[in-house]
Each structure stands twice: as structure tokens, then as C-alpha cells.
Design an enzyme around this catalytic site. Structure first.
Site, PDB file in Angstrom:
ATOM      1  N   ASP A 442       0.826  -1.211   0.000  1.00 36.72           N
ATOM      2  CA  ASP A 442       0.000   0.000   0.000  1.00 36.72           C
ATOM      3  C   ASP A 442       0.861   1.262   0.000  1.00 36.72           C
ATOM      4  OD1 ASP A 442      -2.316   1.505   0.059  1.00 36.72           O
ATOM      5  OD2 ASP A 442      -3.199   0.450   1.753  1.00 36.72           O
ATOM      6  N   ASP A 509     -10.721   2.498  -3.318  1.00 34.13           N
ATOM      7  CA  ASP A 509     -11.238   2.280  -1.969  1.00 34.13           C
ATOM      8  C   ASP A 509     -12.756   2.376  -1.943  1.00 34.13           C
ATOM      9  OD1 ASP A 509      -8.939   1.673  -0.688  1.00 34.13           O
ATOM     10  OD2 ASP A 509      -8.659   3.614   0.279  1.00 34.13           O
TER      11      ASP A 509
HETATM   12  C1  GLA Z   1      -5.797   2.045   2.179  1.00 30.72           C
HETATM   13  C2  GLA Z   1      -6.184   0.887   1.291  1.00 30.72           C
HETATM   14  C3  GLA Z   1      -7.271   0.081   1.941  1.00 30.72           C
HETATM   15  C4  GLA Z   1      -6.799  -0.407   3.288  1.00 30.72           C
HETATM   16  C5  GLA Z   1      -6.336   0.751   4.130  1.00 30.72           C
HETATM   17  C6  GLA Z   1      -5.679   0.280   5.410  1.00 30.72           C
HETATM   18  O1  GLA Z   1      -6.810   2.967   2.277  1.00 30.72           O
HETATM   19  O2  GLA Z   1      -6.557   1.353   0.023  1.00 30.72           O
HETATM   20  O3  GLA Z   1      -7.642  -1.000   1.124  1.00 30.72           O
HETATM   21  O4  GLA Z   1      -5.748  -1.327   3.095  1.00 30.72           O
HETATM   22  O5  GLA Z   1      -5.406   1.572   3.452  1.00 30.72           O
HETATM   23  O6  GLA Z   1      -5.269   1.316   6.194  1.00 30.72           O
END
Ligand code: GLA
Length: 701
Positions: A442, A509
Site C-alpha cells: 500500500d 477504496d
Molecule cells: C488504504 C487501502 C485500503 C486499506 C487501508 C488500510 O486505504 O486502500 O484498502 O488497506 O489503506 O489502512
């Protein structure tokens, strides 16, 4: 195929031809495949250039800007020589395409300074894509400064192109935006240190003669420029952004641009098909390239930070029962990470939450019968972390200034080799000790306080990217069997650079099925569905409050790589049965859904996708009714990609019965979606999107 005759060079793919005049550095032709022939003489001199620099009486935007040791900016690159390289050269420190492609190398020299500009054109015949990059070699005896180096300059005939970009924001990536470029300069770019949610590097220029798609194999700041004066051509420039870019090049040094890709096609459908083939064959690599991707359950939207090992194991049990194959433990398993304000950088186990550590929890999940996946965010640091307390200098910040925080966090100074080595060590350790089969990498903020001690400010952004690529390439190489999924708060770094390392990417997201339809549709213009991770989540949706039926949520995810991201322990017995059927159906058709040829479907109030097997014997279409009106027009759809000459047995998934129709009727006729709307389901799902999945099977003769 690359062929030369005198100053003319032909680059032929299966369906396209590009003709260059190497000496004049001009394009004579780029479009549909030409028959054999070399009579290009009358087409020379139209002035559609392959390179440009200031200092001549030419004022469209430039592909190369140098600050010479003599204090001037002028450069006059004159043809020196060309070669065809049988092996495609790698671009030092950067990801690039690979495969069959032969490469044309062209050399141009600025005589007064002895600075050389190399252009590379690699021909990928099978996917009708040409990859182009540039390199500057400082042959002078003094330091020069490189202010801009575009990877590709393509001067297109005429003006008034419709320029399509894929724009958005966090949770709203890749929205199709189109405008007519009537003159002046249009720029699609990112200055965020990432390819960005806001403006993906994939762009399209549509003209009367066909469409051109452009992309860049790079995950940092990019810039796609369209410039036209009313002079009969439109200049397209694709490359790294020259924003805050000022690279020192000592005598004898060289600088290589990332690789741009360009594709000509008669229309957008063909363009997407070609880009999909190119990305699947020449960008995505490794053990997972053609391998069916597992159906996963991720705990993020199910628990957020609030979990312990009992909860995770209960979710894993129910995930297994439903048919999932992989459990992904998302954010919150390390340091003291119970919220997003702390612990990034402390990649050691939170023993309490993991019930004895990651290794133990991972083993228990494997015993349940699922493989184990883990979330990391390697390029970040929280100020409230042991790492920050012991190594404050690892953080990217400018001395004497308060750094800008996003999601409370700072970034690591990945331009520093010490920091890179630290990240390689700790992240490798996470993967080894949990024996993870999958890693979600991420990246949850944009860059702001770009600074590294001893690093020239104008070099920072690119040095960060070189550092990032060094780290990610070493880790991916160390763990060749691991499936890596990229993520940047969703699709913030969904680009060809990352797809060289990560075969799939978290698309957004926003997991709301209604929103996902346009996000995935936009993303799939330039990227294949095998790269598009899509998860079924709970309703009302956590981002929008919308409700959609489980059937619709699943159907939308069939347009990509299926996962579930919700608390699976909360399924009712009926939901468990439904999800079991969904996963069974997906697994049965996974090869087709993930690796078939995917098309977009449309109609008034209708969106959809259709994935067709290479032999065209089977296909699945997801059709979505986006709007409903009383006494509105009857929604219809035309299917795509089938064999016009054969008959298909068509059924609706989950319904009895089927009908037969010929491929040509299914593709050219307006299929009435009369029964798509049903009032009861609409009321139950607060007016959510109605959906159908159609299954096509060739009738055996
Ligand atoms: C980001 C990712 C999510 C999740 C969060 C965790 O927003 O896109 O899918 O993994 O971080 O903090």
C-alpha cells in the site's frame, strides 16, 4: 518488424504501420497496416517531428530541454546513425516492457556540445503497440543540466482531436473525461510523486482517422501534453513530468527516460483490446502472469483496526466455508496500530492482536485451508513509531519546516540507499516469517516535503522513484511465488510501472457496486481485467451508503479479480449459500473472466462488460441497469466480441431456461432487457443497480 531502406524505416505490427524518416526525424505515416512498399518520398517534409528542442524557429512544446555549459538552452539534434537491436535493452533502474520486440535505436547529436540524444522504438507486433524511450548522453567535457526529456514525441496530422483522460480523486478513480482540443496546450499530469488517482497516465487522442492510446511505464510524476497551433498538426508529448526537474549530467554520463507506449487502433474497443494484450503479455510478468488468481477475503472493511486473532480466525473459517482460497490480513497487525496515527515503520507483530504473532496466526489460517496474505505500507513512517524515534532522519521532510502530514503520516526518504536497504530488510522479514503467499503493498499519501540530504532538489522526485523501484524489484525477485497486489489508497498508483512488479492492483477504496461500474470501466480502457482487483463489500456501502443486492455486487466484481471484503461471520445462512454459489461460479469460469477478451457494453441507462474466450466459444456478460424511469424507453444492449457466424445458447445465470441466437444478431441487434427490472428487488435494495449475467455457449454443429 523493423525494416530500413535509405532514410526510411518501417515499423510494422500485425495491424499497424509506422513509417519514419530517420534523417529528418519525422513521422511520415502512422495508422492501419500498409501493404509492402517503399514509395514514401512524396510524404516526406510534412514536419511531423520525432523530437524537438529550443533554439530553432519552432514553438510547439519541446521534447528535450537542456541547459548547456555555455549558458544557452539551444540544441540542434542532427541525425547520426541507426541500428536495429535484436535484444530489447533494459532501461537502467526503471521497469519496462519485455518480450519479443525488436528495437530500433536512432542517434542524433548536437554538434557544438557533442550531446547525443538516442531514441528507442520497440515493436510489439502481436499487440500493435510501440514502446518508445529516449536517452541523453553528455559527450561534452562539462556538466550539463537536463530540464526535460519526454519519452515520446508523436506529431499527429491535423488538429481538433478529442482528448480522453481518466481522471478522478480518492475513491473515484479513472472517470472517462473527454474534450475537444481546439488549440493551445492541454496537459494531463501529476505532480504528486505518484501517477495519481486524479489523472492516470493513460490518455487517448481520437481523430477522424482513428484513435491513438498513450501510456507511460512509470509510477511517479508524469506529463502528457497536446499542443497545436493552427498549423495543421498536434504534438503529443509523453514522459516524466519536468515539474521541479533539473538533473545534473556530468561529462560522460547518461540519463534514460522511462518508457512510453503508443498504440493506433481504428476505434476505442480495438484500442482497449490491444492495450490489454500488450499489458498482459509484455508488462505483467512472473509466476502469476497467466495464472488464475485466488478468490480472497480481506478483513479491512469487515473489522478495520478492531480485531483480534479469534475474530480473524472466525472470519477465515467462514471464508473457507464459502469457498474462498486466500485470507488477507490488512492494516493493524503490527506495532501499536489501533488507528491510523501511529506505528508505520514498526513492522513487528502486535502479539496481542495476532494471538502470539504473525507466524502463528498465518499457520492457523493455513490449517483452516486458506493461504495467507499480508498488508504492508513500506514507504511510510508515523511520527509516533519506534522507527521515527530511533531514525527521525529516515523521514522525508525539509529541515526547518513543519512537514505536511496526510493521514497523519510522513513518507520515508526512499531516495536514500540506507532507507531502501532498511525497507528491503524489514519487509522481506515480514514475508518470510509469515510465509505469506500474497502481499498487498500500500501507499497512502502523496508527496509534499521532497528533500533528502545531499540530493539536488531538482532530482528528488525521480531519485525517489529509482529508490522505490530498487526496493520493490529486489523484494519481488526474492519472493517469486508470492502474488503481489499494489494499492495506493485504491488506484492512486495504478500504472504500467507498478504492473511490472504487481500482477494486480486494488482499483479503488470505493467498493460500492454502483460507483465501481464507472471506476472499473474507466480503468479497463487501458488495463486488462486480470489487473483489476474487485471486492464484494457490505451494504449499506461504507463509502456511499448505497445498497445493492449481493447478486449485483458480485456481478460487478466478475469484471475483475474477485474478492470479498466484509465480515464473513455476519453472513446469514442464505447469504452463505449465495456466496458459495458465486464463488463456485467464478472458479468455474475464472480463466475466461480473468484472461478472456473483455469489452465494454452500453445502451441507454445500461452499462456492462463482456468477456469472451479467445476461441469465441464461450462468453459471459454482466449487464447493469443504472437508471429506471416509469415508462422510460425499453433498455437494450448489443453484445460484443462473438463469432458472427455461429449460433449461441444464451442463459441467464441463476435462472432456468435459455434461448438460441446467432452471433451476428447478438452483436448487431438491440437485445431487449425487458425483464431486467423487478419491483420487489428494487424495493429490497433501496433502488440499487439491477443486474444480469448472461452466459453464451457456442451451439455444437
Ligand atoms: C488504504 C487501502 C485500503 C486499506 C487501508 C488500510 O486505504 O486502500 O484498502 O488497506 O489503506 O489502512
Amino acid at each position: 518488424m523493423i525494416r530500413k531502406k535509405g532514410q526510411f524505416i518501417r515499423l510494422d505490427t500485425v495491424n499497424t504501420t509506422m513509417v519514419l524518416d530517420a534523417e529528418a526525424a519525422e513521422y511520415l505515416y502512422y495508422g492501419s497496416k500498409l501493404n509492402a512498399g517503399w514509395e514514401f518520398g512524396m510524404y516526406a517534409g510534412a514536419g511531423r517531428k520525432m523530437l524537438s528542442a529550443p533554439g530553432k524557429a519552432e514553438y510547439l512544446d519541446y521534447s528535450v530541454v537542456l541547459e548547456n555549459a555555455d549558458g544557452g538552452f539551444a540544441a540542434d539534434f542532427v541525425y547520426s546513425k541507426s541500428k536495429v537491436l535484436v535484444e530489447k535493452p533494459e532501461i537502467a533502474g526503471l521497469p519496462s516492457s519485455y518480450g519479443e520486440g525488436k528495437t530500433l535505436e536512432l542517434k542524433y547529436v548536437d554538434a557544438p556540445t557533442k550531446v547525443a540524444l538516442y531514441l528507442y522504438y520497440t515493436v510489439f507486433e502481436d499487440s500493435d503497440v510501440i514502446a518508445v524511450s529516449a536517452k541523453i548522453f553528455n559527450g561534452s567535457r562539462k556538466e550539463i543540466r537536463l530540464r526535460r526529456l519526454a519519452s515520446l514525441q508523436l506529431d499527429l496530422p491535423g488538429d481538433g482531436y478529442e482528448v480522453v483522460t481518466f481522471e478522478g480523486s480518492w475513491g473515484r478513480e479513472c472517470q472517462y473525461v473527454s474534450r475537444v482540443h481546439g488549440g493551445g496546450i492541454f496537459i494531463n499530469d501529476s505532480k504528486r510523486g505518484m501517477s495519481s488517482h486524479t489523472r492516470n497516465p493513460f490518455v487517448i487522442a481520437k481523430g477522424g482517422q482513428g484513435v491513438y492510446g498513450f501510456n507511460l511505464v512509470y509510477s511517479g510524476n508524469h506529463k502528457e501534453t497536446f499542443d497545436s497551433e493552427r498549423g495543421g498538426l498536434t504534438r503529443a508529448l509523453v514522459g516524466m513530468n519536468d515539474f521541479m526537474f533539473d538533473w545534473r549530467l556530468a561529462a560522460g554520463e547518461e540519463f534514460a527516460s522511462p518508457e512510453a507506449v503508443v498504440c493506433y487502433a481504428p476505434d476505442e474497443d480495438a484500442l482497449s483490446g490491444r492495450m490489454h494484450a500488450f499489458v498482459s503479455e509484455h508488462i505483467i510478468r512472473g509466476k502469476w502472469k497467466r495464472r488464475e488468481r485466488p478468490v480472497l477475503v480481506n478483513n479491512w472493511e469487515g473489522t478495520y483496526f478492531n480485531f483480534n486473532s479469534e475474530k480473524i480466525l472466525a472470519m477465515a473459517e467462514s471464508a473457507k466455508e464459502a469457498g474462498a482460497e486466500l485470507f488477507v490480513l490488512d492494516d493493524g497487525w503490527f506495532g501499536k496500530r489501533d488507528n491510523d496515527a501511529c506505528s508505520l515503520g514498526d513492522w513487528y507483530d502486535n502479539v496481542e492482536k495476532t494471538g502470539g504473532g504473525l507466524a502463528e496466526l498465518a499457520d492457523k489460517i493455513r490449517k483452516i485451508g486458506l493461504s495467507f496474505g499480508i498488508w504492508v505500507e513500506p514507504e511510510m513512517i508515523s511520527e509516533d513509531s519506534d522507527l521515527y524515534r530511533s531514525h527521525p532522519n529516515f523521514a522525508m521532510k525539509i529541515p526547518g519546516r513543519t512537514p505536511t502530514r496526510m493521514r497523519h503520516q510522513l513518507m520515508l526518504n526512499m531516495a536514500d540507499e540506507k532507507v531502501q536497504n532498511y525497507v528491503i530488510r524489514v519487509i522481506s522479514d515480514v514475508i518470510s516469517r509469515s510465509d505469506a503467499a500474497y502481499v498487498k503493498w500500500d501507499f497512502n499519501r502523496s508527496m509534499t516535503d521532497c528533500y533528502g540530504k545531499g540530493i539536488v532538489a531538482g532530482e528528488y522526485f525521480h531519485r525517489y522513484m529509482l529508490g522505490y523501484y530498487r526496493v520493490v524489484s529486489k523484494i519481488v525477485k526474492k519472493f517469486p511465488f508470492v502474488l503481489f497486489e499494489g494499492c495506493a489508497s485504491g488506484g492512486g498508483r495504478f500504472d504500467l510501472g507498478n504492473l511490472c512488479y504487481f500482477p494486480q492492483y486494488w482499483t479503488s477504496d470505493d467498493t460500492d457496486a454502483r460507483e465501481r461500474i464507472s471506476i472499473q470501466r474507466g480503468t479497463a480502457y487501458g488495463y486488462p481485467q486480470s489487473a483489476i482487483a474487485a471486492h464484494v463489500s457490505a451494504c449499506p456501502n461504507h463509502q456511499t451508503g448505497n445498497t445493492n443486492s449481493l447478486r449485483t455486487r458480485f456481478a460487478v466484481c466478475c469484471g475483475g479479480v474477485l474478492g470479498y471484503e466484509l465480515d464473513t461471520t455476519k453472513f446469514t445462512p442464505e447469504e452463505t449459500e449465495e456466496v458459495k454459489e458465486q464463488i463456485a461460479f467464478y472458479k468455474q469460469n475464472r480463466k475466461l473472466l480473468q484472461f478472456g477478451e473483455q469489452y465494454r457494453l452500453e445502451g441507454a441507462g445500461i452499462e456492462g462488460f463482456m468477456t469472451v474466450a479467445k476461441d469465441k466459444n464461450t462468453a459471459i456478460a454482466g449487464v447493469f441497469l443504472m437508471e429506471r424511469h416509469t415508462f422510460g424507453p425499453l433498455p437494450t444492449v448489443r453484445f460484443k466480441g462473438l463469432n458472427a457466424g455461429v449460433s449461441y445458447e444464451v442463459s441467464v445465470w441463476g435462472q432456468e431456461g435459455s434461448f438460441r441466437a446467432n452471433g451476428d444478431l447478438l452483436m448487431n441487434g438491440d437485445f431487449p432487457l425487458a425483464d431486467l427490472f423487478d419491483f420487489e428487488t428494487a424495493v429490497k435494495n433501496s433502488g440499487g443497480v439491477m443486474s444480469r449475467m448472461y452466459i453464451f455457449k457456442k451451439v455444437k454443429a
